[in-house]
Design a protein around this motif. Structure first.
Motif, PDB file in Angstrom:
ATOM      1  N   TYR A  42       0.963  -1.350  -0.083  1.00  0.00           N
ATOM      2  CA  TYR A  42      -0.119   0.037   0.105  1.00  0.00           C
ATOM      3  C   TYR A  42       0.867   1.249   0.028  1.00  0.00           C
ATOM      4  O   TYR A  42       0.732   2.207   0.830  1.00  0.00           O
ATOM      5  N   PHE A  50      -5.548  -0.393  -5.201  1.00  0.00           N
ATOM      6  CA  PHE A  50      -6.438  -0.941  -4.536  1.00  0.00           C
ATOM      7  C   PHE A  50      -7.911  -0.230  -4.761  1.00  0.00           C
ATOM      8  O   PHE A  50      -9.019  -0.970  -4.870  1.00  0.00           O
ATOM      9  N   LEU A  61     -16.469  -7.430  -2.777  1.00  0.00           N
ATOM     10  CA  LEU A  61     -16.520  -7.413  -1.387  1.00  0.00           C
ATOM     11  C   LEU A  61     -17.065  -5.798  -1.010  1.00  0.00           C
ATOM     12  O   LEU A  61     -17.839  -5.464  -0.278  1.00  0.00           O
ATOM     13  N   GLY A 164     -14.172  -3.255   5.615  1.00  0.00           N
ATOM     14  CA  GLY A 164     -13.503  -3.619   4.712  1.00  0.00           C
ATOM     15  C   GLY A 164     -12.870  -5.101   4.690  1.00  0.00           C
ATOM     16  O   GLY A 164     -11.824  -5.186   3.835  1.00  0.00           O
ATOM     17  N   THR A 166     -10.696  -6.012   6.538  1.00  0.00           N
ATOM     18  CA  THR A 166      -9.297  -5.992   6.721  1.00  0.00           C
ATOM     19  C   THR A 166      -8.706  -6.827   7.851  1.00  0.00           C
ATOM     20  O   THR A 166      -7.741  -7.546   7.888  1.00  0.00           O
ATOM     21  N   ASN A 169      -6.990 -10.109   6.586  1.00  0.00           N
ATOM     22  CA  ASN A 169      -5.476  -9.837   6.382  1.00  0.00           C
ATOM     23  C   ASN A 169      -4.767 -10.641   7.447  1.00  0.00           C
ATOM     24  O   ASN A 169      -3.536 -10.941   7.444  1.00  0.00           O
ATOM     25  N   TYR A 209      -9.854 -12.105  -6.798  1.00  0.00           N
ATOM     26  CA  TYR A 209      -8.260 -11.868  -6.597  1.00  0.00           C
ATOM     27  C   TYR A 209      -7.583 -12.226  -7.919  1.00  0.00           C
ATOM     28  O   TYR A 209      -6.430 -12.187  -8.018  1.00  0.00           O
ATOM     29  N   THR A 216      -5.332  -6.653 -10.003  1.00  0.00           N
ATOM     30  CA  THR A 216      -5.042  -7.403  -8.794  1.00  0.00           C
ATOM     31  C   THR A 216      -3.620  -7.690  -9.177  1.00  0.00           C
ATOM     32  O   THR A 216      -2.685  -7.329  -8.218  1.00  0.00           O
ATOM     33  N   PHE A 219      -1.466  -4.661  -8.942  1.00  0.00           N
ATOM     34  CA  PHE A 219      -1.344  -4.226  -7.256  1.00  0.00           C
ATOM     35  C   PHE A 219      -0.423  -5.099  -6.710  1.00  0.00           C
ATOM     36  O   PHE A 219       0.648  -4.419  -6.092  1.00  0.00           O
ATOM     37  N   MET A 255      -2.052 -14.672  -1.715  1.00  0.00           N
ATOM     38  CA  MET A 255      -1.495 -13.820  -2.953  1.00  0.00           C
ATOM     39  C   MET A 255      -0.100 -14.205  -2.922  1.00  0.00           C
ATOM     40  O   MET A 255       0.569 -14.028  -1.969  1.00  0.00           O
ATOM     41  N   GLU A 283       0.265 -11.730   0.556  1.00  0.00           N
ATOM     42  CA  GLU A 283      -0.797 -11.390   1.435  1.00  0.00           C
ATOM     43  C   GLU A 283      -1.678 -12.730   1.593  1.00  0.00           C
ATOM     44  O   GLU A 283      -1.759 -13.694   0.912  1.00  0.00           O
ATOM     45  N   CYS A 285      -5.890 -13.595   2.641  1.00  0.00           N
ATOM     46  CA  CYS A 285      -7.238 -12.926   2.747  1.00  0.00           C
ATOM     47  C   CYS A 285      -7.898 -14.162   3.441  1.00  0.00           C
ATOM     48  O   CYS A 285      -8.647 -14.917   2.691  1.00  0.00           O
TER      49      CYS A 285
HETATM   50  C1  AVJ Z   1      -7.934  -4.802   1.801  1.00  0.00           C
HETATM   51  C2  AVJ Z   1      -7.416  -6.705   2.946  1.00  0.00           C
HETATM   52  C3  AVJ Z   1      -9.513  -6.171   2.240  1.00  0.00           C
HETATM   53  O1  AVJ Z   1      -8.427  -8.815   1.269  1.00  0.00           O
HETATM   54  O2  AVJ Z   1      -9.894  -8.394  -0.191  1.00  0.00           O
HETATM   55  C4  AVJ Z   1      -7.877  -7.120  -2.557  1.00  0.00           C
HETATM   56  C5  AVJ Z   1      -6.833  -6.623  -0.074  1.00  0.00           C
HETATM   57  N1  AVJ Z   1      -5.801  -7.678  -1.992  1.00  0.00           N
HETATM   58  N2  AVJ Z   1      -7.200  -7.718  -3.633  1.00  0.00           N
HETATM   59  C6  AVJ Z   1      -8.709  -8.096   0.486  1.00  0.00           C
HETATM   60  C7  AVJ Z   1      -6.816  -7.358  -1.480  1.00  0.00           C
HETATM   61  C8  AVJ Z   1      -5.997  -8.259  -3.194  1.00  0.00           C
HETATM   62  C9  AVJ Z   1      -8.173  -6.766   0.465  1.00  0.00           C
HETATM   63  N3  AVJ Z   1      -8.156  -6.099   1.871  1.00  0.00           N
END
Ligand code: AVJ
Length: 352
Positions: A42, A50, A61, A164, A166, A169, A209, A216, A219, A255, A283, A285
């Motif tokens: 980020y 994002f 989402l 979100g 979050t 994560n 994703y 993505t 990103f 990811m 990452e 999720c």
């Molecule tokens: C910001 C953690 C909620 O997990 O969906 C989105 C990050 N990574 N696409 C998620 C994310 C790839 C997102 N969050």
């Protein structure tokens, strides 16, 4: 008070400021399997990408959570009582908060807690223009470290807002710790409102994703560009590929950035070796069903008061409260350095 010296060269300052981050990056990239903390995704460009992800047709989402909040929040706020205080951890640009603030009838206090000073200042400026009656008390802090809440806020009906998905994560122990912190902030009578993406058919989750426009992927790959520009690495970004598989056993999307050939990369003093097909894990999720989420919340001393879910059962907003007497506020840290009310008029909000 001793004033800081103004003499040191800017270059050295920058290197010193980045040194702990570089050490963290190197520790991750020399571990097995190689990994990078998702926070590195980020930077300015990553945050822009994002925001584009949030608008993708496959990324259900944000859209779903926004719809749920629009529908449910007005009645919920009316039930809270006069002059609620809304605390948001990692508020970023506070976009989702506007749904809450739009629904407010009377006076309220908004306490955004955000590590990025520029995001915090910009959000505060914009929100105070949009909501002139709103009292905004911004806190620039890393919410994974103890920080202080504005003095007197605990006398208002308290709402801790963490939208979100979050929380997804975080690994289990971290998620519990974070929920515990939110419970502590909410106090005995407050609410914790958390967005949580639901476990469901992977044929819905995976495309979110692995979008067809490749946003993505961009990103994810952007983190390598960032390591090149900010930390002097020499990643060949074209020799890595985005992968985001659903891992059923862990109930999460992972990811990864997969090296398409054997290669070496220079970063700081290290030379990193990549085998063909070797990945950097960037990452995770996690997706919960309601029972799993309730168990997680219970571990943090929170009980589920209500769950708001869309009709397709894609996403949940969990309304939580402290369980019984465990929900009391934590005492300020001992040791005499921090008093419950110190000079800047804030009370301690530590957590264990
Ligand atoms: C910001 C953690 C909620 O997990 O969906 C989105 C990050 N990574 N696409 C998620 C994310 C790839 C997102 N969050």
């Amino acid at each position: 008070m001793k004033l800081p010296s103004v003499a040191p060269a800017a270059r050295r300052d920058i290197q010193q400021a980045d040194a702990p981050l570089l050490a963290e990056i190197l520790a991750g990239l020399t571990a097995q399997p190689k990994r990078l903390h998702p926070k590195f995704l980020y930077d300015a460009q990553g945050s822009k990408l994002f925001e584009r992800i949030c608008e993708l047709p496959e990324y259900y989402l944000t859209r779903t959570e926004t719809r749920i909040l629009r529908e449910r929040v007005p009645a919920f706020l009316r039930s809270l009582g006069a002059k609620p205080a809304i605390v948001e951890l990692g508020s970023g640009s506070s976009l989702k908060t506007r749904i809450l603030l739009d629904a407010l009838q009377g006076d309220a206090t908004y306490v955004p807690v955000e590590i990025s000073r520029s995001h915090l200042l910009m959000a505060t400026r914009e929100l105070s223009q949009s909501y002139p009656r709103l009292e905004i008390l911004p806190i620039c802090a890393d919410f994974t470290q103890p920080f202080r809440l504005p003095h007197g806020i605990d006398r208002q009906p308290m709402l801790v807002f963490f939208p979100g998905s979050t929380l997804g994560n975080f690994y289990r122990d971290e998620a519990v710790e974070l929920l515990r912190l939110m419970r502590a902030i909410a106090g005995a009578n407050g609410f914790v409102v958390v967005g949580a993406d639901l476990r469901k058919d992977p044929r819905i989750i995976e495309p979110a994703y692995n979008d067809s426009a490749g946003v993505t992927a961009a990103f994810n790959l952007n983190v390598l560009t960032r390591l090149n520009t900010e930390f002097g690495a020499d990643f060949d970004v074209s020799a890595f590929e985005h992968r985001a598989p659903w891992i059923a056993a862990q109930s999460r999307i992972e990811m990864h950035l997969v090296s398409t050939r054997a290669q070496t990369v220079q970063l700081g003093e290290e030379v990193l070796q990549f085998a063909r097909g070797e990945s950097i894990w960037t990452e995770s999720c996690h997706k919960y069903d309601c029972a799993q989420f309730a168990t997680l919340a219970a571990q943090a001393g929170l009980t589920v008061d209500d769950v708001w879910i869309d009709e397709r059962q894609l996403f949940s907003v969990q309304v939580l409260r402290g369980t019984g007497q465990n929900a009391s506020r934590p005492l300020p840290a001992e040791g005499g350095r921090e008093t419950p009310e110190d000079a800047d008029g804030r009370h301690a909000c530590g957590y264990s």
